[in-house]
Design an enzyme around this catalytic site. Structure first.
Site, PDB file in Angstrom:
ATOM      1  N   ALA A  10       0.812  -1.224   0.000  1.00 14.04           N
ATOM      2  CA  ALA A  10       0.000   0.000   0.000  1.00 14.04           C
ATOM      3  C   ALA A  10       0.840   1.266   0.000  1.00 14.04           C
ATOM      4  CB  ALA A  10      -0.946  -0.002   1.189  1.00 14.04           C
ATOM      5  N   ARG A  15       9.875   8.424  -2.405  1.00 19.92           N
ATOM      6  CA  ARG A  15      11.286   8.633  -2.770  1.00 19.92           C
ATOM      7  C   ARG A  15      11.635   8.131  -4.169  1.00 19.92           C
ATOM      8  NH1 ARG A  15      14.448   6.135   2.083  1.00 19.92           N
ATOM      9  NH2 ARG A  15      12.423   5.262   2.650  1.00 19.92           N
ATOM     10  N   ASN A 166      14.835  -6.245  12.002  1.00 21.21           N
ATOM     11  CA  ASN A 166      13.640  -6.983  11.583  1.00 21.21           C
ATOM     12  C   ASN A 166      13.458  -6.832  10.072  1.00 21.21           C
ATOM     13  OD1 ASN A 166      10.989  -8.056  11.383  1.00 21.21           O
ATOM     14  ND2 ASN A 166      10.116  -6.012  11.729  1.00 21.21           N
ATOM     15  N   ASN A 374      19.037 -21.092 -52.160  1.00 22.11           N
ATOM     16  CA  ASN A 374      20.037 -20.042 -51.990  1.00 22.11           C
ATOM     17  C   ASN A 374      19.429 -18.715 -52.425  1.00 22.11           C
ATOM     18  OD1 ASN A 374      22.970 -19.418 -51.424  1.00 22.11           O
ATOM     19  ND2 ASN A 374      22.659 -18.486 -53.426  1.00 22.11           N
ATOM     20  N   ASN A 383       6.059  -7.969 -50.035  1.00 16.65           N
ATOM     21  CA  ASN A 383       4.907  -8.671 -49.455  1.00 16.65           C
ATOM     22  C   ASN A 383       3.716  -7.758 -49.200  1.00 16.65           C
ATOM     23  OD1 ASN A 383       6.400  -7.365 -47.443  1.00 16.65           O
ATOM     24  ND2 ASN A 383       5.593  -8.698 -45.856  1.00 16.65           N
TER      25      ASN A 383
HETATM   26  C1  UD1 Z   1       9.105  -1.830   8.839  1.00 15.97           C
HETATM   27  C2  UD1 Z   1       9.120  -2.539  10.194  1.00 15.97           C
HETATM   28  C3  UD1 Z   1      10.550  -2.597  10.696  1.00 15.97           C
HETATM   29  C4  UD1 Z   1      11.420  -3.286   9.680  1.00 15.97           C
HETATM   30  C5  UD1 Z   1      11.321  -2.601   8.349  1.00 15.97           C
HETATM   31  C6  UD1 Z   1      12.054  -3.386   7.299  1.00 15.97           C
HETATM   32  C7  UD1 Z   1       7.003  -2.082  11.277  1.00 15.97           C
HETATM   33  C8  UD1 Z   1       6.288  -1.250  12.252  1.00 15.97           C
HETATM   34  N1  UD1 Z   1       8.275  -1.816  11.107  1.00 15.97           N
HETATM   35  O1  UD1 Z   1       9.516  -0.512   9.082  1.00 15.97           O
HETATM   36  O2  UD1 Z   1      10.602  -3.273  11.930  1.00 15.97           O
HETATM   37  O3  UD1 Z   1      12.765  -3.293  10.141  1.00 15.97           O
HETATM   38  O4  UD1 Z   1       9.944  -2.512   7.922  1.00 15.97           O
HETATM   39  O5  UD1 Z   1      12.047  -2.678   6.092  1.00 15.97           O
HETATM   40  O6  UD1 Z   1       6.425  -2.983  10.700  1.00 15.97           O
HETATM   41  N2  UD1 Z   1       2.937  -0.589   4.394  1.00 15.97           N
HETATM   42  C9  UD1 Z   1       1.611  -0.633   4.049  1.00 15.97           C
HETATM   43  N3  UD1 Z   1       0.707   0.077   4.771  1.00 15.97           N
HETATM   44  C10 UD1 Z   1       1.074   0.838   5.829  1.00 15.97           C
HETATM   45  C11 UD1 Z   1       2.437   0.891   6.167  1.00 15.97           C
HETATM   46  C12 UD1 Z   1       3.331   0.166   5.437  1.00 15.97           C
HETATM   47  O7  UD1 Z   1       1.231  -1.319   3.093  1.00 15.97           O
HETATM   48  O8  UD1 Z   1       0.199   1.458   6.431  1.00 15.97           O
HETATM   49  C13 UD1 Z   1       3.899  -1.362   3.608  1.00 15.97           C
HETATM   50  C14 UD1 Z   1       4.853  -0.452   2.863  1.00 15.97           C
HETATM   51  O9  UD1 Z   1       4.378  -0.230   1.550  1.00 15.97           O
HETATM   52  C15 UD1 Z   1       6.121  -1.248   2.856  1.00 15.97           C
HETATM   53  C16 UD1 Z   1       6.052  -2.066   4.130  1.00 15.97           C
HETATM   54  O10 UD1 Z   1       4.703  -2.093   4.495  1.00 15.97           O
HETATM   55  O11 UD1 Z   1       6.166  -2.150   1.778  1.00 15.97           O
HETATM   56  C17 UD1 Z   1       6.923  -1.511   5.222  1.00 15.97           C
HETATM   57  O12 UD1 Z   1       6.486  -0.216   5.518  1.00 15.97           O
HETATM   58  P1  UD1 Z   1       7.510   0.913   5.932  1.00 15.97           P
HETATM   59  O13 UD1 Z   1       6.768   2.148   6.228  1.00 15.97           O
HETATM   60  O14 UD1 Z   1       8.604   0.986   4.943  1.00 15.97           O
HETATM   61  O15 UD1 Z   1       8.042   0.322   7.305  1.00 15.97           O
HETATM   62  P2  UD1 Z   1       9.336   0.718   8.052  1.00 15.97           P
HETATM   63  O16 UD1 Z   1       9.038   1.922   8.854  1.00 15.97           O
HETATM   64  O17 UD1 Z   1      10.476   0.744   7.144  1.00 15.97           O
END
Ligand code: UD1
Ligand code: CA
Length: 459
Positions: A10, A15, A166, A374, A383
């Protein structure tokens, strides 16, 4: 337990600075999300659920042919909130595997290991040990046992020194996941519903939590900007090149080959530098591919040689064909065994029989060419009359002189010969010489024109 895969997709991906949603950015020519779906599919899950938000219609359209259940997350309130959106269509007795649409290189073997240690009363998560874990949630352990995950923005200085991060990838039994998701609160630094908070809940509920350290960091890398996208592309390229080498191919340079599809290989195949494969490509035993060759949905029989700078698309080649350099095979070309197609020769919907040759500067479009034919340099099958496409048929053993225009529909008979420079508009009979040239004449006493002496300077 039956497996339900939930893919979070989602996020907007600000970026990327692109109008294309992040999960549709291309990796090896296909959307990031497609890669995640394809890898997850290899685990044969009972269901797959994608949580989408930004660019929803576009994302759904791009994966329309996949069997997926879509869950809308209208507002991005955190990863826990995102997973919650998919839960109504996930049955309680399943094991939920949580993946990310922007983490495309995850390996199926790693996921299998994760699933293997999860069950009705046990969850597992994939961690990664990094030199610089900035941005990652940190894995807080007491002794060996995991206690909780603390997000970067909520971490105390001591916790920030933890290098185990994580990945976000988890396997959690649905019944417990639903219960824990219902208990999430957003009272944290980001005001989000953190999926990661379920780890502490599991520990509290005495549910076994097994952290598995990812065997490689590449497979848990996420894509946030175009630089990371290029990095992932390079890793993917290296992975695909390695697969080819392990399947027996010799690569001149594994860093200069792009596999954007599926390649099936015979033994002792050689691939030179800067080669691009797309779609389904089949290479028989001992095939040699020269540099700067593009193959898109092509199958090449044993001992085939493709010389440099040739582009072949939707074509089938029998054994021992020699193509190029600088040849172009367009869709619908079907070559028998030992066919030679040389430089600056273009084929389109051309069927060419065993041992036939068109070695120089020729266009064969909508042509049916027999065996042992050939075709002289500079021959063109005309064509297209501006409205209709017509077929040129050249029977076995025919010899087409250089510079022929074969105006279709037309047939050149078996063992027929056509004279150089002929424009053939009517069928040429078997075994005879047909030519359509004016007689050569020489004008006696002819002089080259000379400039007139006008006295004026030319301007
Ligand atoms: C998340 C993890 C973090 C982990 C990191 C790895 C949580 C709270 N944190 O952090 O522990 O080390 O990923 O990259 O889970 N997304 C949604 N809907 C939302 C929020 C996020 O679909 O409401 C999706 C984003 O598109 C993305 C993924 O979930 O693909 C991770 O979201 P992001 O906001 O990047 O999480 P981080 O803060 O990086
Ligand atoms: Ca992230």
């Amino acid at each position: 337990m039956k497996l339900a895969v939930v893919i979070l997709a989602a996020g907007q991906g600000k970026r990327m600075k692109s109008d294309l949603p992040k999960v549709l950015q291309p990796l090896a020519g296909r959307p990031l999300l497609w890669h995640v779906v394809t890898r997850a599919r290899s685990l044969e899950p009972a269901s797959m659920h994608v949580v989408f938000g930004h660019g929803g219609d576009q994302v759904r359209a791009a994966l329309a042919h996949e069997n997926l259940q879509w869950a809308l997350q209208a507002e991005q309130l955190g990863t826990g909130h995102a997973v919650m959106q998919a839960m109504p269509t996930v049955s309680d007795d399943s094991l939920v595997l949580i993946l990310y649409g922007d983490v495309p290189l995850i390996r199926a073997d790693t996921l299998r290991a994760l699933i293997a240690v999860a069950g009705p009363k046990a969850m597992s998560l994939l961690t990664v040990v990094l030199a610089d874990p900035t941005g990652y949630g940190r894995i807080v352990r007491r002794g060996k046992a995991i206690q909780r995950i603390v997000e970067q923005k909520d971490a105390k200085p001591a916790q920030l020194r933890i290098r185990e991060g994580n990945s976000g990838i988890m396997a959690v039994p649905a019944r417990l996941l639903k219960k824990w998701l219902g208990q999430l609160r957003n009272s944290n630094a980001q005001g989000e519903y953190y999926l990661t908070d379920i780890v502490a809940m599991a520990v509290k509920d005495k549910v076994k939590v097994t952290p598995i350290v990812a065997p490689t960091t590449a497979e848990v890398l996420g894509v946030n900007d175009k630089a990371q996208l290029a990095q992932i592309e390079a890793l993917h390229r290296a992975e695909r090149a390695r697969e080819l080498m392990l399947a027996g191919a010799t690569l001149a340079d594994p860093a200069r080959i792009d596999v954007r599809g599926d390649v099936a290989l015979g033994r002792d195949v050689f691939i030179d530098a800067n080669v691009l494969f797309e779609g389904k490509v089949t290479l028989g035993d001992r095939v040699r591919i020269g540099s700067n060759v593009v193959l898109r949905n092509v199958s090449i029989g044993a001992d085939g040689v493709i010389h440099p700078n040739s582009v072949l698309e939707q074509s089938e080649l029998g054994a021992g064909c020699i193509i190029g350099p600088y040849a172009r095979l367009r869709p619908g070309s079907k070559l028998g065994a030992g066919v030679h197609i040389g430089n600056f020769v273009e084929l389109k919907k051309a069927v060419v029989g065993d041992g036939s040759k068109a070695n120089h500067l020729t266009y064969l479009g909508d042509a049916v060419v027999g065996k042992g034919v050939n075709i002289g340099a500079g021959t063109i099958t005309c064509n297209y009359d501006g409205v209709n496409k017509s077929t040129t048929t050249i029977d076995d053993g025919a010899f087409i002189g250089s510079g022929n225009m074969l105006v279709a529909p037309v047939r050149i008979g078996k063992e027929a010969t056509t004279g150089a420079g002929s424009t053939i508009t009517k069928d040429a009979p078997d075994g005879k010489l047909t030519l359509t040239r004016g007689k050569q004449t020489t004008l006696e006493g002819w002089k080259r024109p000379e400039k007139k002496q006008t006295g004026k300077k030319e301007t």
